[in-house]
Scaffold this motif. Structure first.
Motif, PDB file in Angstrom:
ATOM      1  N   GLY A 127       0.793  -1.230   0.000  1.00 10.31           N
ATOM      2  CA  GLY A 127       0.000   0.000   0.000  1.00 10.31           C
ATOM      3  C   GLY A 127       0.819   1.271   0.000  1.00 10.31           C
ATOM      4  N   TYR A 128       2.061   1.181  -0.464  1.00  5.77           N
ATOM      5  CA  TYR A 128       2.912   2.383  -0.517  1.00  5.77           C
ATOM      6  C   TYR A 128       2.897   3.048  -1.891  1.00  5.77           C
ATOM      7  CZ  TYR A 128       5.011   1.512   4.054  1.00  5.77           C
ATOM      8  OH  TYR A 128       5.224   1.342   5.388  1.00  5.77           O
ATOM      9  N   ALA A 129       2.229   2.394  -2.826  1.00  4.19           N
ATOM     10  CA  ALA A 129       2.115   3.005  -4.157  1.00  4.19           C
ATOM     11  C   ALA A 129       0.786   2.558  -4.737  1.00  4.19           C
ATOM     12  CB  ALA A 129       3.271   2.566  -5.059  1.00  4.19           C
ATOM     13  N   GLY A 130       0.326   3.298  -5.717  1.00 10.76           N
ATOM     14  CA  GLY A 130      -0.943   2.948  -6.354  1.00 10.76           C
ATOM     15  C   GLY A 130      -2.099   3.677  -5.705  1.00 10.76           C
ATOM     16  N   LYS A 131      -3.172   2.940  -5.461  1.00 10.27           N
ATOM     17  CA  LYS A 131      -4.387   3.570  -4.929  1.00 10.27           C
ATOM     18  C   LYS A 131      -4.260   3.842  -3.431  1.00 10.27           C
ATOM     19  CE  LYS A 131      -7.390   3.190  -8.493  1.00 10.27           C
ATOM     20  NZ  LYS A 131      -6.246   3.362  -9.395  1.00 10.27           N
ATOM     21  N   ARG A 132      -4.731   5.005  -3.028  1.00  6.94           N
ATOM     22  CA  ARG A 132      -4.829   5.368  -1.617  1.00  6.94           C
ATOM     23  C   ARG A 132      -3.572   5.000  -0.842  1.00  6.94           C
ATOM     24  NH1 ARG A 132      -9.658   6.961  -0.029  1.00  6.94           N
ATOM     25  NH2 ARG A 132      -9.149   6.419   2.109  1.00  6.94           N
ATOM     26  N   ILE A 133      -2.516   5.697  -1.168  1.00 11.53           N
ATOM     27  CA  ILE A 133      -1.216   5.388  -0.586  1.00 11.53           C
ATOM     28  C   ILE A 133      -1.237   5.616   0.931  1.00 11.53           C
ATOM     29  CG2 ILE A 133       1.214   6.067  -0.569  1.00 11.53           C
ATOM     30  CD1 ILE A 133       0.861   6.745  -3.551  1.00 11.53           C
ATOM     31  N   LEU A 134      -0.769   4.629   1.670  1.00 14.52           N
ATOM     32  CA  LEU A 134      -0.719   4.672   3.139  1.00 14.52           C
ATOM     33  C   LEU A 134      -2.075   5.034   3.744  1.00 14.52           C
ATOM     34  CD1 LEU A 134       2.730   6.482   3.598  1.00 14.52           C
ATOM     35  CD2 LEU A 134       2.233   4.041   3.873  1.00 14.52           C
ATOM     36  N   ASP A 161       0.628   6.205  -9.340  1.00 13.73           N
ATOM     37  CA  ASP A 161       1.217   4.962  -9.835  1.00 13.73           C
ATOM     38  C   ASP A 161       2.676   5.151 -10.239  1.00 13.73           C
ATOM     39  OD1 ASP A 161      -0.859   2.938  -9.790  1.00 13.73           O
ATOM     40  OD2 ASP A 161      -1.940   4.288 -11.158  1.00 13.73           O
ATOM     41  N   ILE A 162       3.391   4.034 -10.222  1.00 12.09           N
ATOM     42  CA  ILE A 162       4.756   4.036 -10.757  1.00 12.09           C
ATOM     43  C   ILE A 162       4.836   2.905 -11.783  1.00 12.09           C
ATOM     44  CG2 ILE A 162       7.211   3.725 -10.261  1.00 12.09           C
ATOM     45  CD1 ILE A 162       6.714   4.727  -7.445  1.00 12.09           C
ATOM     46  N   VAL A 163       5.281   3.237 -12.976  1.00 11.78           N
ATOM     47  CA  VAL A 163       5.457   2.232 -14.018  1.00 11.78           C
ATOM     48  C   VAL A 163       6.903   2.288 -14.488  1.00 11.78           C
ATOM     49  CG1 VAL A 163       4.801   1.536 -16.362  1.00 11.78           C
ATOM     50  CG2 VAL A 163       3.063   2.465 -14.811  1.00 11.78           C
ATOM     51  N   ILE A 164       7.549   1.134 -14.531  1.00 16.51           N
ATOM     52  CA  ILE A 164       8.916   1.112 -15.045  1.00 16.51           C
ATOM     53  C   ILE A 164       8.861   0.891 -16.557  1.00 16.51           C
ATOM     54  CG2 ILE A 164      11.140  -0.082 -14.995  1.00 16.51           C
ATOM     55  CD1 ILE A 164      10.595  -0.713 -12.056  1.00 16.51           C
ATOM     56  N   HIS A 165       9.477   1.796 -17.285  1.00 19.26           N
ATOM     57  CA  HIS A 165       9.499   1.692 -18.747  1.00 19.26           C
ATOM     58  C   HIS A 165      10.903   1.284 -19.164  1.00 19.26           C
ATOM     59  CE1 HIS A 165       7.980   2.729 -22.803  1.00 19.26           C
ATOM     60  NE2 HIS A 165       9.262   2.968 -23.047  1.00 19.26           N
ATOM     61  N   LYS A 166      10.974   0.183 -19.894  1.00 16.54           N
ATOM     62  CA  LYS A 166      12.279  -0.337 -20.287  1.00 16.54           C
ATOM     63  C   LYS A 166      12.682   0.179 -21.659  1.00 16.54           C
ATOM     64  CE  LYS A 166      14.665  -4.778 -20.904  1.00 16.54           C
ATOM     65  NZ  LYS A 166      14.491  -6.230 -21.039  1.00 16.54           N
ATOM     66  N   GLY A 167      13.805   0.838 -21.725  1.00 16.11           N
ATOM     67  CA  GLY A 167      14.327   1.311 -23.005  1.00 16.11           C
ATOM     68  C   GLY A 167      14.844   0.147 -23.833  1.00 16.11           C
ATOM     69  N   ALA A 168      15.464   0.474 -24.968  1.00 14.64           N
ATOM     70  CA  ALA A 168      15.936  -0.609 -25.829  1.00 14.64           C
ATOM     71  C   ALA A 168      17.187  -0.221 -26.606  1.00 14.64           C
ATOM     72  CB  ALA A 168      14.823  -1.054 -26.784  1.00 14.64           C
ATOM     73  N   GLY A 169      17.966   0.668 -26.035  1.00 17.20           N
ATOM     74  CA  GLY A 169      19.230   0.975 -26.676  1.00 17.20           C
ATOM     75  C   GLY A 169      19.171   2.213 -27.552  1.00 17.20           C
ATOM     76  N   ALA A 170      19.238   3.372 -26.932  1.00  9.55           N
ATOM     77  CA  ALA A 170      19.318   4.623 -27.673  1.00  9.55           C
ATOM     78  C   ALA A 170      19.697   5.719 -26.686  1.00  9.55           C
ATOM     79  CB  ALA A 170      17.994   4.965 -28.350  1.00  9.55           C
ATOM     80  N   TYR A 171      20.905   6.248 -26.866  1.00 12.89           N
ATOM     81  CA  TYR A 171      21.419   7.304 -25.981  1.00 12.89           C
ATOM     82  C   TYR A 171      20.474   8.492 -25.935  1.00 12.89           C
ATOM     83  CZ  TYR A 171      24.426  11.385 -24.932  1.00 12.89           C
ATOM     84  OH  TYR A 171      24.958  12.540 -24.430  1.00 12.89           O
ATOM     85  N   ILE A 172      19.854   8.778 -27.088  1.00 13.09           N
ATOM     86  CA  ILE A 172      19.041   9.990 -27.186  1.00 13.09           C
ATOM     87  C   ILE A 172      17.905   9.983 -26.167  1.00 13.09           C
ATOM     88  CG2 ILE A 172      17.493   9.076 -28.969  1.00 13.09           C
ATOM     89  CD1 ILE A 172      18.898  12.665 -28.771  1.00 13.09           C
TER      90      ILE A 172
END
Lengths: 224, 441, 576
Positions: free
Chosen positions: B164-171, B178-189
């Motif tokens: 319950g530390y992230a998402g709906k009604r935190i604490l 929300d926190i979403v991890i977005h994975k890159g794929a190789g591009a410095y830019i």
């Protein structure tokens, strides 16, 4: 990374390629579809989930021939051209079949100064292929790549978009190749912070499969 | 730890750093685990801002401003000020953070240490910033090469949601984010803030023109703030210890703890946490064990490949903060310092740097797409002994032709090292040039 | 009204225009490639850089600070800005290359960059002569290149689809083509692939660029990277003249230019009209140009013992009048045509009325489902709405059949259509009609039954008006000359054809390709006079003025009002 400026030729991708995968192979399982649905739900637009879906597809199929990119696009309901443009922009998506183990050797900046090119040359000699090529048995591909963000343990490499191998030396490469031939992928190595060595007497993570410390880098013999 | 380090004179020119106690990566075993992190007072800052009345969003922004925190991703922009650019909340219009963990700047490897050893500090920082700007979701962009670290963080993040530390009604409060991890794929830019947004949107990562700035039109056209991983990791420290404490650490105008990534020809490379404002000479000699094998120092690049190189004779008394480095003719960048010893061939070094930018130019706009390749061609020709003095002039002119004329700063970043390396090591370049442009190869 | 200063000259403006568009609209030319008014603004070519500044304001009073001359003090931006992306603001000051050396140098520098990997093949490039890159290089570019390395080689002669070919090396990555397929046609068939200097536009593998609007990318490509497979190497731009007109492939009335050399139409390109087609034209509209060149008739013919025989115009008119006059007016079937102009149909109506015949009807050519709600309509004719407004309605085949079987059709006047091919009559049936007068465009199936065959001028050879499906009346100009020139046409020829290159290669007086035909508005009065009617010759302009005066559905539709972009006619409720 081959020397593009010496041979600046951009070739045309096969415009009507024979599919590598049969129609029967070319499906996502229910679990994978569910996973893709999860990706979609993480973003306001289906287009945004394309990178994760391409990753999933690459993990499943090994690489991304056009029919796989199309499958990813169709599953998300987005234009094929969009997914194809994205797949060709990012270097980690393999548009062609690679060796079972892709050895991405960093040669950039710190690694250049610390022997990254020595490692590439040694691998080339050892595997009898050039950078960018794959061994005949299909086991290994060597690529020189840009900075992988592990400059403190230069020279280093990454195995097939997965584990990092730090503090490379010729001996270490020999051992790595032997292990990979035996089907053993390197573990996740936790590189101990120098200050942790002083403060904690070693790596702080008790769950670390393996640990290493940054080493005084060797002198590079070849720069390029 | 409560005392202000270097507080009196705002410089790191004393030995006080030796007693510095780490706060970003405090020496706690298994701190990367949720339980350990919570056991050591983790998420108390988040609980404070969410539950204590005095911590209105505006107050959190004020505190961040007062702390003097500046972005750790390279540009060094004041973080609190950036947060204050977010427009007022509009019903039906989501607001986002894009947290930049792309970390592709050559010579930079510090955010990865946070992800590995203290990911919850990053998450907590994200959530505090989310509260301060009333954010609906944060996209934590991590470069695709960091697949193992993404895996680790994904599992810690799942735990965070479970507890319950992230998402709906935190604490248990009314605040959801929300926190979403977005994975890159190789591009410095993708480390460039607007191309990062494009990448999160699932596009080819072409930087956007500014204005509009992300705060007006960011992800999916909505207000967005882009902050570096290490920058956001500072947020819990500011809440827990106070803005004054933070402002008192390190350099006066560029305060706070910072992760120095030292690589290249030093005895003991690695990531070190110290206050800003450290003497460069201290970092090399005292922290990283000096130049390897007793060699002499030739040059350093203080903050990633894009920032100007400094000759050994230029770093005396220079400290690692924006002001001092600017005076010295360089920049703080990412504080990823590359050290080069006397045997380093600066032409080869520059050749590799130009190759990097040529390879990483996204190709969207003209001066960068065409200029980076031309520059690599010229430096390669010089390195191979076929260049002429005229080529050096052309190189410097090309830097002018690229700098400040593109959509994003990649062209600038490509031009600076060329200009500065040639200017600061001109004799090495001249030595490799043919002496007459009429000579036959 | 807010003001902006460009090169020390003040301009007032309204709304929030982008600086580049404002400059272009006000005659301040700025070089640019990627910007297109109908597409999003990526500012990627970097050619339209200018210096932009804002007046300094006093911090306390908010007043504009002024120098000793009373001029506002301008704080110039630290970097040059792409004018295409700048939102104009009150008090803004702009320096273009006309007043700033910095901007002038930046334009040169940028062109040098654009050219380092661009082939120097202008002499064999289709775009040469109307190439923005070529033109702007001549005007703003450096005189030489300092680039002494291998240019990047990219795929050439790539067939992207049935109509469009790519030369990757010429591409400057402006992304106009991909923006068109993403934002306008929405076919999403093109994308930029690869990265950096390797970038170029491509279809994804296995996909064919067969977008029904694909050829628009050829028009908007600012270099010769995208060329027409059909038109490639057929003519240099400076060998042709072009005339403003509309396409007649369907009922949308899209504006176009007909490109002509020696009286052969070689291609059709869009002409901007914000009311109808913006900057675009469907591929099917462009594909029709051969019909203006092929299967065209060679003068009037009269049926004799050995079938249709050539005759001169006077003889043909006389024969037509004679045959018509012999029939009872009520037994003459007049067929108007949605392919013919308003003027021609109107004269036919007048003739029918004068002879006491029922008003003409027309044969509709509808392909249900063919339309796309945009520039392609189900109706495959250009003037059905014009007919309707004249009171010429779709023919009732059952009624015609009944009259035919009852022997009530003594004569047929078929205007510029093919009643047999369109199925109104069977080949054998039409033979039963005693008299068939036919004005026609190209060899067709009705000719076999014609007693008098009168070749008619087509849209590219005449002056006249058409009304689009949604009531937009537009006039056309002659693009090519016909044999036996009409005085009105001859006068229009001079003004209609844009000869922007002063070309000596195109000769409209070259007789070889002149079709031996006449416009119906010239033929009909001749036939009428043969019937004893007192018809004076009138130019289409005069005819249209008459129509606008007398028929409510055409109110205001004079040539003056139509101009070059047409006039929207008022909705007609119920027509008698």
């Amino acid at each position: 990374m081959s020397d593009f400026i010496k041979h600046p030729v951009v070739s045309l991708p096969d415009r009507a390629p024979e599919p590598v995968f049969s129609k029967k192979e070319l499906v996502f399982t229910e679990a994978e579809k569910e996973q893709i649905e999860t990706f979609r739900a993480q973003y306001p637009t289906p287009e945004s989930a394309v990178m994760k879906t391409l990753w999933l597809a690459q993990e499943k199929f090994g690489f991304l021939p056009p029919e796989v990119i199309r499958l990813a696009a169709d599953t998300l309901g987005i234009p094929f051209s969009l997914a194809y443009g994205v797949a060709t922009f990012y270097t980690q998506y393999y548009k062609a079949q690679q060796g079972k183990y892709v050895l991405d050797v960093c040669t950039c900046f710190s690694c250049q100064l610390c022997g990254g090119y020595d490692m590439v040359r040694y691998l080339e000699e050892k595997l009898d292929i050039r950078e960018g090529e794959t061994t005949e048995d299909g086991l290994f591909t060597i690529q020189g790549v840009e900075c992988l963000g592990a400059c403190g343990t230069a020279p280093m490499l990454q195995v097939t978009n997965g584990p990092y191998v730090h503090n490379l030396s010729r001996e270490k490469l020999d051992a790595l190749i032997d292990a990979l031939k035996a089907g053993k992928k390197p573990p996740f190595v936790s590189v101990t912070l120098p200050q942790d060595e002083d403060d904690l007497g070693g790596n702080r993570r008790s769950d670390a499969e393996a640990t290493e410390v940054g080493q005084t880098p060797p002198a590079a013999e070849t720069f390029e | 730890m409560e005392m202000a380090l270097f507080g009196d004179n705002g410089s790191g020119k004393t030995d006080a750093w030796r007693s510095y106690e780490r706060v970003l990566l405090p020496p706690v075993r298994d701190l990367h685990r949720f339980d350990t992190y919570v056991g050591h007072g983790g998420y108390e800052a988040l609980r404070a801002v969410l539950t204590r009345e005095e911590w209105t969003p505006g107050k959190v922004i004020e505190a961040t401003k007062a702390s003097g925190l500046r972005g750790r991703g390279g540009a060094g922009f004041p973080t609190g000020l950036k947060w204050s650019f977010m427009p007022p909340v509009e019903p039906g219009k989501p607001r986002y953070i894009a947290c930049n963990g792309d970390e592709s700047e050559p010579g930079t490897f510090k955010d990865r240490q946070l992800m590995e050893y203290n990911p919850h500090l990053v998450f907590e920082g994200i959530l505090i910033a989310a509260w301060a700007m009333q954010i609906d979701a944060t996209y934590l962009y991590v470069r695709g090469e960091y697949a193992d670290w993404i895996r680790h963080m994904e599992s810690e993040l799942a735990m965070l949601y479970d507890k319950g530390y992230a998402g709906k009604r935190i604490l248990g409060t009314d605040f959801s984010s929300d926190i979403v991890i977005h994975k890159g794929a190789g591009a410095y830019i993708c480390g460039e803030e607007t191309s990062l947004l494009e990448s999160v949107e699932g596009k080819r990562a072409y930087p956007r023109i500014k204005p509009p700035f992300p705060a007006q039109k960011g992800l999916w056209g909505c207000p967005t703030t882009v902050n570096n991983v290490e920058t956001l990791a500072c947020a819990p420290l500011i809440i827990n210890r106070g803005a004054e404490w933070f402002a008192g650490v390190g350099a006066e105008k560029h305060p706070g703890p910072v992760l120095y990534g030292i690589s290249g020809h030093v005895e003991r490379p690695g990531v070190y946490e110290y206050p800003t404002g450290m003497l460069i000479t201290d970092l090399i000699e005292k922290v990283a064990g000096g130049v390897r094998g007793g060699k002499k120092l030739k040059a350093i690049v203080p903050g990633g490949a894009s920032v100007p190189v400094l000759r050994a004779d230029m770093i005396e008394g220079v400290t690692m903060d924006a002001e001092s480095l600017r005076e010295a003719g360089s920049m703080m960048g990412t504080a990823g310092m590359l050290v080069m010893d006397e045997d380093t061939d600066m032409v080869k070094f520059l050749r590799r740097v130009t190759r990097f930018y040529h390879h990483e130019s996204c190709g969207q706009c003209t001066p960068c797409r065409e200029g980076t390749g031309w520059i690599e061609n010229l430096v390669t020709r010089i390195d191979e002994g076929q260049g002429t003095l005229r080529d050096l002039d052309i190189l410097l002119e090309l830097c002018d032709q690229m700098e400040g004329r593109t959509v994003c700063a990649l062209a600038d970043a490509a031009a600076w090292p060329v200009r500065n390396t040639i200017q600061r090591f001109r004799e090495e370049f001249e030595a490799k040039c043919r002496q007459s442009i009429y000579a036959v190869a | 009204m807010p003001k902006i200063t460009i090169d020390n000259k003040a301009y007032a403006f309204e709304g929030q225009p982008k600086l580049l568009q404002f400059c272009l609209d006000h005659g301040v030319e700025l070089p640019h490639f990627c910007y297109h008014p109908a597409l999003s603004v990526p500012a990627n070519c970097r050619q339209c850089l200018v210096e932009v500044g804002m007046p300094v304001r006093d911090r306390e009073t908010g007043e504009i600070a002024r120098n000793d001359d009373g001029e506002p003090i301008i704080r110039w931006g630290p970097k040059m800005t792409t004018s295409c992306s700048v939102d104009m603001a009150d008090g803004m000051a702009v320096r273009t290359h006309r007043s700033s050396e910095l901007v002038e140098q930046a334009q040169k520098d940028n062109l040098e960059f654009l050219l380092i990997n661009h082939p120097l093949d202008c002499p064999i490039c289709d775009q040469a002569g109307h190439c923005p890159l070529q033109n702007q290089t001549y005007k703003y570019g450096p005189e030489g290149s300092r680039f002494e390395f291998r240019k990047v080689q990219k795929p050439k002669k790539v067939v992207l689809g049935p109509r469009v070919m790519l030369d990757g090396e010429r591409c400057i990555n402006c992304t106009r083509c991909t923006r068109f397929t993403d934002e306008v046609s929405k076919s999403h068939q093109l994308t930029i692939i690869e990265r950096g200097v390797k970038n170029y536009p491509m279809t994804p593998p296995g996909e064919v660029f067969d977008d029904p609007y694909s050829m628009n990318v050829i028009d908007i490509c600012p270099v010769g990277a995208l060329t027409s497979i059909d038109f490639r190497f057929r003519a240099r731009i400076w060998e042709m003249s072009s005339a403003p007109s509309i396409t007649v492939t369907n009922a949308r009335g899209a504006n176009c230019s007909y490109w002509v050399r020696d009286n052969l139409v070689l291609r059709i390109t869009p002409r901007a009209n914000p009311h109808i087609n913006d900057y675009w034209l469907p591929d099917e509209d462009r594909a029709t140009y051969p019909r203006f060149n092929e299967q065209r008739p060679d003068g009037p013919r009269i049926r004799g013992d050995e079938g249709l025989q050539p005759a001169d115009w006077e003889t043909a008119y006389a024969r037509a009048s004679e045959l018509l006059g012999a029939a009872d007016g009520s037994n003459i079937l007049f067929l108007g045509s949605p392919y013919a102009t308003v003027e021609d149909n109107y004269l036919l109506c007048k003739l029918a009325a004068a002879l006491g015949a029922s008003p003409p009807a027309y044969i509709p050519h509808i392909e249900p489902g063919a339309g796309d709600g945009w520039l392609i309509t189900d109706d495959k004719t250009p003037n059905a709405e014009g007919c309707r407004r004249l009171g010429v309605h779709p023919v009732d085949p059952a009624l015609v059949r009944a009259r035919l079987e009852a022997g009530e059709i003594a004569a047929l006047y078929a205007l510029e259509d093919d009643p047999v091919a369109s199925g109104l009559f069977q080949r054998e049936e039409i033979q039963d009609i005693p008299v068939v007068l036919h004005t026609y465009h190209t060899t067709n199936e009705t000719l076999a039954a014609a007693d008098v065959a009168l070749p008619a001028a087509m849209v590219v050879e005449t002056v006249g008006s058409y009304v689009s499906e949604d009531g937009h009346a537009q006039r056309v100009w002659p693009a090519k000359a016909i044999r036996g020139v009409n005085r009105t046409l001859r006068m229009e020829m001079g003004v209609s054809r844009l000869d922007s290159h002063g070309t000596p290669f195109d000769r409209w007086h070259n007789a070889a390709n002149q079709v031996h035909c006449k416009p119906s508005w010239e033929m009909l009065p001749n036939i009428a006079r043969g019937l004893g009617l007192e018809w004076a010759d009138a130019s289409p302009k005069e005819i249209m003025r008459e129509i606008a005066q007398h028929i409510g559905a055409f109110e205001g539709a004079t040539y003056e009002n139509m101009g070059s972009s047409g006039v929207r006619l008022t909705e007609i409720g119920t027509l008698a």
